[in-house]
Structures are given as structure tokens and as C-alpha cells.
Design an enzyme around this catalytic site. Sequence first.
Site, PDB file in Angstrom:
ATOM      1  N   HIS A  10       0.820  -1.209   0.000  1.00 30.50           N
ATOM      2  CA  HIS A  10       0.000   0.000   0.000  1.00 30.50           C
ATOM      3  C   HIS A  10       0.861   1.270   0.000  1.00 30.50           C
ATOM      4  O   HIS A  10       2.063   1.236   0.291  1.00 30.50           O
ATOM      5  CB  HIS A  10      -0.909   0.011   1.232  1.00 30.50           C
ATOM      6  CG  HIS A  10      -0.130  -0.051   2.526  1.00 30.50           C
ATOM      7  ND1 HIS A  10       0.487   1.047   3.077  1.00 30.50           N
ATOM      8  CD2 HIS A  10       0.136  -1.082   3.351  1.00 30.50           C
ATOM      9  CE1 HIS A  10       1.096   0.704   4.192  1.00 30.50           C
ATOM     10  NE2 HIS A  10       0.908  -0.597   4.384  1.00 30.50           N
ATOM     11  N   GLN A  12       2.023   5.147   1.306  1.00 31.88           N
ATOM     12  CA  GLN A  12       2.417   5.663   2.621  1.00 31.88           C
ATOM     13  C   GLN A  12       1.184   6.055   3.448  1.00 31.88           C
ATOM     14  O   GLN A  12       0.221   6.622   2.927  1.00 31.88           O
ATOM     15  CB  GLN A  12       3.317   6.888   2.458  1.00 31.88           C
ATOM     16  CG  GLN A  12       3.849   7.430   3.774  1.00 31.88           C
ATOM     17  CD  GLN A  12       4.386   8.846   3.620  1.00 31.88           C
ATOM     18  OE1 GLN A  12       3.625   9.809   3.484  1.00 31.88           O
ATOM     19  NE2 GLN A  12       5.705   8.986   3.619  1.00 31.88           N
ATOM     20  N   GLU A  83      -2.153  -7.229   7.318  1.00 32.98           N
ATOM     21  CA  GLU A  83      -0.791  -7.192   7.821  1.00 32.98           C
ATOM     22  C   GLU A  83      -0.659  -8.079   9.055  1.00 32.98           C
ATOM     23  O   GLU A  83      -1.658  -8.513   9.650  1.00 32.98           O
ATOM     24  CB  GLU A  83      -0.414  -5.739   8.161  1.00 32.98           C
ATOM     25  CG  GLU A  83       0.997  -5.534   8.695  1.00 32.98           C
ATOM     26  CD  GLU A  83       2.078  -6.011   7.745  1.00 32.98           C
ATOM     27  OE1 GLU A  83       2.229  -7.243   7.597  1.00 32.98           O
ATOM     28  OE2 GLU A  83       2.773  -5.168   7.156  1.00 32.98           O
TER      29      GLU A  83
END
Length: 233
Positions: A10, A12, A83
Site C-alpha cells: 500500500h 504511505q 498485515e
Amino acid sequence: MSRRLILIRHGQTTYNATGRMQGHLDTELSDEGYTQASAAARLLAGQGVSRIIASDLVRAKETARVVAEELGVEFTVDERLRETHLGRWQGMASSEVDLEFPGARAIWRHDPTWAPPEGESRVQVAERARPVIDELMRDYAEWNDGTVLVVAHGGTIAALTCHLLGLEVSQYGILSGLKNTHWAQLTARPAFNPEKAESSVDFNAGNVEGATWYFDGWNMGAKVPGGAGADNQ
């Protein structure tokens, strides 16, 4: 016949920009993150992407939306691509983790079986994310004619890449941190069978489960200004 897989991190986030650890926290893209996503979309325009699947966390989902709109391809989400859950570390700055848990981050980076307190290990992340790819290999026949793009997270992509390549657990640390909107690229081909060489050219119902994955590249993409966010999950 081969199938190309691109796994992109992805853009920042506000947490990346301030050096804080995210894990399963649902953080948002920064302005720079949106700029990175648009730049990545332009780079991916010639890759023949026919399907996009993303983590359901906002930072990945928004990156996928920007890329999908540029490419004219719809995207879906799957929570298995989230994540690494960082447990008690989530929301903390790296310096705060080092102060409260001295030496723990070094252990975490060198031992993929080790998990942060109340979190999960890289091995566990690989095991929950791998079925997403296996299901696509089995059910998405159109993959033969295009590229599948997965929009996820640095830790997830690293763990999944190692798992697909069949690396030993002790080798999971060989990949450097993945920068924002940079990607890994792999190619799947039917496993070679010397007794049935003629049937190992194309994917079919009998050989898709035993595909062999090849490593084409890591940290591919445009330069990220300042290189921010490579280590902040």
C-alpha cells in the site's frame, strides 16, 4: 503457460510518515500515499492486470481503489491478506517498542516463528494468506490470459512470497523491507513431470495444485521520495 502474480504494498500512511507500527490498526493513506498509488497505477498499466484483490484494511483498500480506477479493473477484498497482527506493539513508535521490549524487535526480525506479545508470527501470516493464492490458482481460469495483482502489506507480502517459493522458515529473513507501493513479482508454471512432459506446458485441473513458483523481482516500482515507510508495518 505461466501465470504472473504481482504483490504490491500500500501507499504511505500517516503512521508510516511518523514511524509508528500499524499491524491490524486501520490507518489511512497520507497525501503522499495517494500520490504513490497513482504513480504505481501508471507503472502497472502495461502489466495486463485482469484481477485485483486487496487486504480489507483501509490503507490497502484505498491503494487498490486508486489502481483499479486507473486500470479499469474491479477489485475485491479479503481479510486474510491483512498485515501481521502486532499485538501490544500496535500504535507504538519503533523507539517506544525498543524501550519497553529491549531486543525484541531484533528477535522478531530474525526468527519468523516468534510473535510480538499477543500478536502473530510471520509463519502464521504466510499460512493464513497462502490459501488466497491457492484458491485463485484453482478457480480463476482467466489468470492464464492476465496478471493477478494483490494489494497488501510489507510483512504479509514478504511472508507470502517466501511461502510460495517454498523457502525454509530460517530463510524468511532474506528479503529486505518492501517500500510503499513497491512490489514483488512471481511467475507460476506447471511443475515439470518428465514422464508426462507434453502435459506440463499448460495449466489444467490436474496440475494447478502442484504449480512451481519462480521469483522475478523484489522492491520493483518507482522511487519513493525519502524511502519512507519501508520498516513500519
